[in-house]
Motif scaffolding. Structure first.
Motif, PDB file in Angstrom:
ATOM      1  N   THR A   1      -2.447   9.818   2.618  1.00  0.00           N
ATOM      2  CA  THR A   1      -2.884  10.377   1.331  1.00  0.00           C
ATOM      3  C   THR A   1      -3.932   9.492   0.667  1.00  0.00           C
ATOM      4  N   LYS A   2      -3.782   8.183   0.814  1.00  0.00           N
ATOM      5  CA  LYS A   2      -4.784   7.281   0.252  1.00  0.00           C
ATOM      6  C   LYS A   2      -6.144   7.521   0.894  1.00  0.00           C
ATOM      7  N   TYR A   3      -6.175   7.668   2.213  1.00  0.00           N
ATOM      8  CA  TYR A   3      -7.429   7.921   2.925  1.00  0.00           C
ATOM      9  C   TYR A   3      -8.016   9.272   2.528  1.00  0.00           C
ATOM     10  N   LEU A   4      -7.177  10.306   2.452  1.00  0.00           N
ATOM     11  CA  LEU A   4      -7.677  11.644   2.148  1.00  0.00           C
ATOM     12  C   LEU A   4      -8.289  11.714   0.754  1.00  0.00           C
ATOM     13  N   PHE A   5      -7.640  11.076  -0.213  1.00  0.00           N
ATOM     14  CA  PHE A   5      -8.162  11.130  -1.583  1.00  0.00           C
ATOM     15  C   PHE A   5      -9.383  10.237  -1.763  1.00  0.00           C
ATOM     16  N   GLU A   6      -9.339   9.049  -1.222  1.00  0.00           N
ATOM     17  CA  GLU A   6     -10.432   8.106  -1.443  1.00  0.00           C
ATOM     18  C   GLU A   6     -11.687   8.478  -0.648  1.00  0.00           C
ATOM     19  N   SER A   7     -11.482   9.189   0.462  1.00  0.00           N
ATOM     20  CA  SER A   7     -12.636   9.620   1.247  1.00  0.00           C
ATOM     21  C   SER A   7     -13.248  10.904   0.712  1.00  0.00           C
ATOM     22  N   GLY A   8     -12.569  11.559  -0.193  1.00  0.00           N
ATOM     23  CA  GLY A   8     -13.065  12.805  -0.756  1.00  0.00           C
ATOM     24  C   GLY A   8     -12.671  14.031   0.026  1.00  0.00           C
TER      25      GLY A   8
ATOM     26  N   GLY B   1       0.771  -1.236   0.000  1.00  0.00           N
ATOM     27  CA  GLY B   1       0.000   0.000   0.000  1.00  0.00           C
ATOM     28  C   GLY B   1       0.800   1.282   0.000  1.00  0.00           C
ATOM     29  N   THR B   2       2.108   1.230  -0.009  1.00  0.00           N
ATOM     30  CA  THR B   2       2.863   2.484  -0.056  1.00  0.00           C
ATOM     31  C   THR B   2       2.753   3.093  -1.452  1.00  0.00           C
ATOM     32  N   ASN B   3       2.874   4.416  -1.516  1.00  0.00           N
ATOM     33  CA  ASN B   3       2.742   5.107  -2.793  1.00  0.00           C
ATOM     34  C   ASN B   3       3.797   6.200  -2.913  1.00  0.00           C
ATOM     35  N   THR B   4       3.707   6.958  -3.977  1.00  0.00           N
ATOM     36  CA  THR B   4       4.735   7.952  -4.272  1.00  0.00           C
ATOM     37  C   THR B   4       4.773   9.061  -3.230  1.00  0.00           C
ATOM     38  N   TYR B   5       3.627   9.453  -2.704  1.00  0.00           N
ATOM     39  CA  TYR B   5       3.621  10.504  -1.687  1.00  0.00           C
ATOM     40  C   TYR B   5       4.378  10.060  -0.433  1.00  0.00           C
ATOM     41  N   GLY B   6       4.144   8.839  -0.016  1.00  0.00           N
ATOM     42  CA  GLY B   6       4.874   8.324   1.132  1.00  0.00           C
ATOM     43  C   GLY B   6       6.355   8.199   0.851  1.00  0.00           C
ATOM     44  N   SER B   7       6.693   7.808  -0.370  1.00  0.00           N
ATOM     45  CA  SER B   7       8.101   7.683  -0.733  1.00  0.00           C
ATOM     46  C   SER B   7       8.816   9.024  -0.666  1.00  0.00           C
ATOM     47  N   VAL B   8       8.171  10.067  -1.167  1.00  0.00           N
ATOM     48  CA  VAL B   8       8.765  11.403  -1.108  1.00  0.00           C
ATOM     49  C   VAL B   8       8.929  11.851   0.339  1.00  0.00           C
ATOM     50  N   ALA B   9       7.910  11.611   1.169  1.00  0.00           N
ATOM     51  CA  ALA B   9       7.985  12.004   2.576  1.00  0.00           C
ATOM     52  C   ALA B   9       9.117  11.266   3.289  1.00  0.00           C
ATOM     53  N   GLY B  10       9.240   9.958   3.041  1.00  0.00           N
ATOM     54  CA  GLY B  10      10.315   9.193   3.655  1.00  0.00           C
ATOM     55  C   GLY B  10      11.679   9.691   3.220  1.00  0.00           C
TER      56      GLY B  10
END
Length: 608
Positions: free
Chosen positions: A527-534, A449-458
């Protein structure tokens, strides 16, 4: 001092042998993989994926057993107050290879990746792959420059030849046979080089031990004769620092002694995320063989450390006043880092010391050629091919590799000759590999479940926390003072100058690595929660890492053709594999899918 003709003859013969083997290996394997439909560029990068156990075990061992390994192990055994207790490299390297074999070799090899950066670009997109290329490239180039510089200093001790000339000639030979044969030449020359290291050092040890100026090393291990016992000890206040260094890629103990010439690294967890390691893993004929190669190399590293430990113990047990070296011991001349060549020169007959010199030269070249090839492979494939020229022909990629082998080799050589801070740069870049790339590798392979936003933050978290701790050799002051920090001083014995620097006793590098990993996971799910929840509009998903369901990039198990900024694995279209195309086999080799059915990070996660 005058130039030693015998030493020059020995070096010339050794270099001619290495050059001959490199050219022979290139000629012998020039058509390897052609019948299987593999591209020439892939043959250069991963040797056609047919490296066997014998050659593979030797080349992986020789890559780790470099000039820094044998010189650094001897140095730390010799240094008073450090000793064998602080010579972490042998066990650090071995454990790193065991961990790599147990957890990383099989998934990487089974998915048929060509470089270490492939899974990052596959999951996080080409931009993130480009960002991760930066610390990886810095580590490889600075490492090559540092060991070439160490080679010049070593040769000057025994043979007294021009340092610049020795560095340039050594680099040219390594660059030439790497240009001609790629991984095949590197692997086969590693077999010869490892044999030379083993033979040269073991021939020297008995002569040094029997020198009248050397006391019984069994006695000096526990008793103070000429200096503190060479077994050494770890002070209670240094326990966390010792542990931090052990888990790091680089255990140079730079903060304690502030050595300039030491090129010494102890690879445990931080030794895994390096292209030189995965290049060997990915060249194995199967995933199982990749694991076995790691275990063989772990054993080889321990065996190859024994003569260096003995030479360091010999240096600590010597009455230097009885030798041609002089009344002051090396530690009082700030020459502890050169203890191995000093022992060879002053405690062994001349003809024996030249055998040892060949061993040191072999160790350096076996590491330099591997790093240069690794850097050029990542650039040609992950930057030039996948990020800018997806339609590039195989011939074009081969020429880009050859060009970058020369450019990166020349850059490393120039830095070795001209840059006084090459060691500090390498220390810092190696730390960045540990605190940035290693947690990213864990995330892309094992965390679902990791994505590009998390990768940049890390990436950002790891970078700031590591840079915040400062780097004394580069005179980079800390702006984060971790618990337990103290101000230390280093006295230059020859000039009497005193330098003050901040020592971070807190294991901030390992903490930075852990923070980078946690930041990747946290921000990915956030970010996944924020986008998918609207809660965040889909239009703000500018990296197409969460919301986008119809990316222009389509990737199947064999081919990646990209004209967009990210890759959506869930939308992979089943495309028939065509081996031999310019990008055929980009991420998966059908020959090895039987070892592990997963062909992508997400597929691997879903198996659970």
């Amino acid at each position: 001092m005058t130039i030693h003709v015998e030493g020059l003859v020995a070096i010339v013969l050794f270099y001619v042998l290495i050059l001959f083997v490199g050219i022979w290996a290139a000629w012998k394997n020039k058509n390897s993989g052609v019948g299987d439909g593999l591209d020439r560029s892939e043959n250069i990068m991963v040797g056609g994926r047919d490296i066997g156990l014998f050659v593979g075990g030797f080349t992986m061992t020789a890559t780790w057993v470099g000039g820094g390994y044998i010189n650094g192990t001897a140095e730390y055994v010799y240094l008073p107050g450090f000793g064998l207790a602080w010579a972490q490299a042998p066990f650090g390297y071995a454990l790193s290879l065991v961990v790599g074999g147990l957890f990383f070799a099989k998934p990487m090899r089974s998915r048929g990746y060509v470089t270490m950066l492939d899974p990052f670009q596959q999951l996080y997109g080409k931009r993130m792959g480009g960002l991760l290329f930066i610390p990886a490239l810095m580590g490889e180039i600075f490492w090559s420059a540092a060991i070439l510089s160490a080679l010049g200093a070593t040769l000057s001790v025994i043979v007294d030849i021009n340092i610049n000339m020795s560095v340039v000639i050594s680099a040219l030979i390594a660059i030439f046979y790497t240009l001609v044969g790629g991984l095949y030449s590197v692997a086969y020359t590693d077999v010869v080089q490892l044999f030379c290291i083993f033979l040269g050092l073991w021939i020297s040890v008995p002569f040094a031990l029997s020198n009248p100026a050397v006391s019984d090393i069994g006695v000096t291990a526990k008793k103070t004769i000429y200096q503190a016992p060479w077994l050494g000890k770890i002070e209670p206040e240094d326990n966390w620092l010792w542990a931090d260094n052990f888990f790091l890629l680089v255990s140079h103990n730079f903060y304690l002694k502030f050595h300039r010439e030491t090129v010494y690294n102890s690879k445990m967890l931080g030794g895994i995320p390096w292209q030189v390691y995965f290049q060997r893993v990915l060249s194995a004929s199967s995933a199982t063989y990749a694991q076995v190669l790691s275990f063989l190399a772990a054993f080889g590293c321990l065996v190859m450390a024994v003569p260096s430990v003995l030479i360091g113990a010999i240096g600590a047990s010597t009455d230097w006043n009885q030798t041609t070296y002089g009344s002051l011991p090396p530690k009082d001349k700030d020459e502890s880092d050169m203890i191995l060549p000093i022992v060879l020169q002053h405690l062994c007959p001349p003809y024996i010391s030249f055998f040892g010199l060949g061993a040191v030269s072999a160790a350096v070249m076996s590491s330099a050629d591997s790093s240069i090839l690794s850097a050029s492979s990542m650039f040609a494939r992950n930057i030039y091919q996948l990020a800018f020229r997806q339609s590039a022909s195989d011939r074009e990629i081969v020429w880009v590799m050859r060009l970058t082998i020369f450019v990166f080799g020349a850059l490393a050589t120039a830095m070795a000759l001209l840059t006084g801070s090459v060691y500090g740069l390498w220390y810092l870049s190696s730390d960045l590999v540990y605190v940035i790339i290693f947690p990213q590798l864990l995330s892309v392979l094992f965390v679902k479940g990791t994505n590009t936003y998390g990768s940049v933050a890390g990436y950002i978290f790891g970078l700031l926390l590591r840079i915040g701790g400062g780097e004394p050799y580069l005179k980079l002051p800390p702006f984060i003072y971790y618990p337990g920090w103290v101000t230390q001083e280093k006295v230059h014995h020859l000039t009497g100058d005193v330098e003050h620097f901040v020592q971070q006793r807190f294991p901030f590098k390992s903490v930075s690595m852990a923070a980078s990993l946690l930041a990747n996971v946290f921000f990915s799910y956030l970010t996944k929660y924020l986008f998918e929840s609207g809660m965040l509009s889909h239009k703000y998903d500018f990296l197409d890492a969460v919301v986008s369901k119809h990316s222009k990039e389509i990737m199947d198990k064999a081919t990646l053709v990209s004209n967009h900024d990210n890759i959506i694995l869930s939308e992979m279209a089943p495309v028939r594999q065509v081996l031999g195309a310019s990008l055929a086999g980009t991420f998966t080799n059908t020959e090895v899918l039987s070892d592990d059915g997963a062909s992508s990070p997400e597929a691997f996660h879903n198996e659970d």
